[in-house]
Design an enzyme around this catalytic site. Sequence first.
Site, PDB file in Angstrom:
ATOM      1  N   GLY A 242      29.640  42.992  26.513  1.00  8.61           N
ATOM      2  CA  GLY A 242      30.769  42.068  26.421  1.00  8.61           C
ATOM      3  C   GLY A 242      31.718  42.291  25.274  1.00  8.61           C
ATOM      4  CD  GLU A 276      22.409  44.108  30.467  1.00 10.80           C
ATOM      5  OE1 GLU A 276      23.426  43.646  31.012  1.00 10.80           O
ATOM      6  OE2 GLU A 276      21.284  43.632  30.641  1.00 10.80           O
ATOM      7  N   GLY A 278      29.398  48.380  28.247  1.00  4.51           N
ATOM      8  CA  GLY A 278      30.074  49.234  29.209  1.00  4.51           C
ATOM      9  C   GLY A 278      31.456  49.587  28.707  1.00  4.51           C
ATOM     10  NE  ARG A 315      40.419  46.145  33.174  1.00  2.32           N
ATOM     11  CZ  ARG A 315      41.171  45.687  32.192  1.00  2.32           C
ATOM     12  NH1 ARG A 315      42.252  46.355  31.796  1.00  2.32           N
ATOM     13  NH2 ARG A 315      40.847  44.568  31.572  1.00  2.32           N
ATOM     14  CB  CYS A 345      53.533  49.124  51.267  1.00  2.00           C
ATOM     15  SG  CYS A 345      54.856  48.227  52.094  1.00  2.00           S
ATOM     16  CD  GLU A 346      49.998  44.682  49.476  1.00  5.85           C
ATOM     17  OE1 GLU A 346      50.491  43.583  49.164  1.00  5.85           O
ATOM     18  OE2 GLU A 346      49.385  44.893  50.540  1.00  5.85           O
ATOM     19  CE1 TYR A 373      33.574  47.159  35.024  1.00  5.24           C
ATOM     20  CE2 TYR A 373      34.458  46.987  32.809  1.00  5.24           C
ATOM     21  CZ  TYR A 373      33.415  46.840  33.692  1.00  5.24           C
ATOM     22  OH  TYR A 373      32.204  46.388  33.247  1.00  5.24           O
TER      23      TYR A 373
END
Length: 417
Positions: A242, A276, A278, A315, A345-346, A373
């Site tokens: 975190g 943990e 990341g 993200r 196309c968004e 990510y």
Amino acid sequence: MSGFRFFEYRSGSLHAEEVPLARIASEYGTPTYVYSRAALTAAWREFTQELEGRDALVCYAMKANSNLAVLDTFARLGAGFDIVSGGELKRVLAIGGAPGKVIFSGVGKTEADIALALAHGILCFNLESAPELDRVASVAAACGVVAPISIRVNPDVDAGTHPYISTGLKENKFGVDIPTAVELYRRAAGMPAVRIVGVDCHIGSQLIDPAPLYEAQDRMLALIDVLAGYGISISHLDLGGGLGIRYSDESAPDPAAYMREVLRRIGSRRLKLMFEPGRNLVGNAGVLLTRVEFVKTAPARNFTVVDAAMNDLLRPSLYSAHHEILPVRKLGGPALISDVVGPVCESGDFLGKGRSLSTAPGELLAVMSAGAYGMVMSSNYNTRPRAAEVMVDGDRCHLVREREKVEDLFALERIAC
């Protein structure tokens, strides 16, 4: 550029370690993810230096970036791995990682996932519900083995981060509350097919203020004392990950200072510590390299259209996340305020909004802090092949994932007859 170590300008050209990003674009095309092995190694050492001589294991949370070259780098440094699927376990096995240093997290482990993990003798299952405890016990009994377990405890601590990456509140799907955890531990103590080894918690991601992590730790230590009163001995405490990183102007926490405070709060307790991390290990070790296709000016808004898109880096669209965007070559001309957008196309297809950039069609941009990510969340939306991945090591670069071809994307499809 402060905070983006190992990605620096030299003679007006942005480099990854000793390699010009323009050279990588020339050799491998764009969009391409570029990782720095030196940045990965430095982040690992910053996180682990205070743990030397302690009974501790740092398990890289590979959901952040599961490229085999990244995993191999951490395995060589001594990392364990935090996995959330059977597929991730197979990646660990593919690089020769030790199953005995793997912890299996996640709320939806299938029977096949559990059986695979048991067959390879993983270190621990982090369990997240009563039904999951029953399932692991049942599969272990059928396999004739005993499953090592911990319960993921939801300490109801507000991490103060984006709601999509907050995991420690009562309304989140992860873990169980403390009273329920006590009940599950007492049940598990009577199950012959499981062995209680730890307590686990993880309250969220991208924490800039570590105070919630300390609060969660204190609640886990109190829980361990309660369990001891029931005769349940805990051998390890898993404090999750975190710790945040700098994306723009954040004052990211110092991993060494965080670890010193964790150790102070542990005091003389004889507990193996597990972590943990990341994003903290990989986030600022990677960039997404992209090329400008058009610069579109309009009365209401300007757009810098690039060849990377939301399918390559989700993200910004998913979290409204900010990534610094830098020109690979400093042009020195007037800057234009524009949104950096892709060809998908968004209307939600953007990599950055309102950025001041001096660039032109054909020029390269680097989307910073894209090591976590990024590629792992990419997709083939609009039938777009996923990017290549390159690992830089000093003055050398290695293609660690080939760019997909369009034909690859429908190779498994069939026309109904």
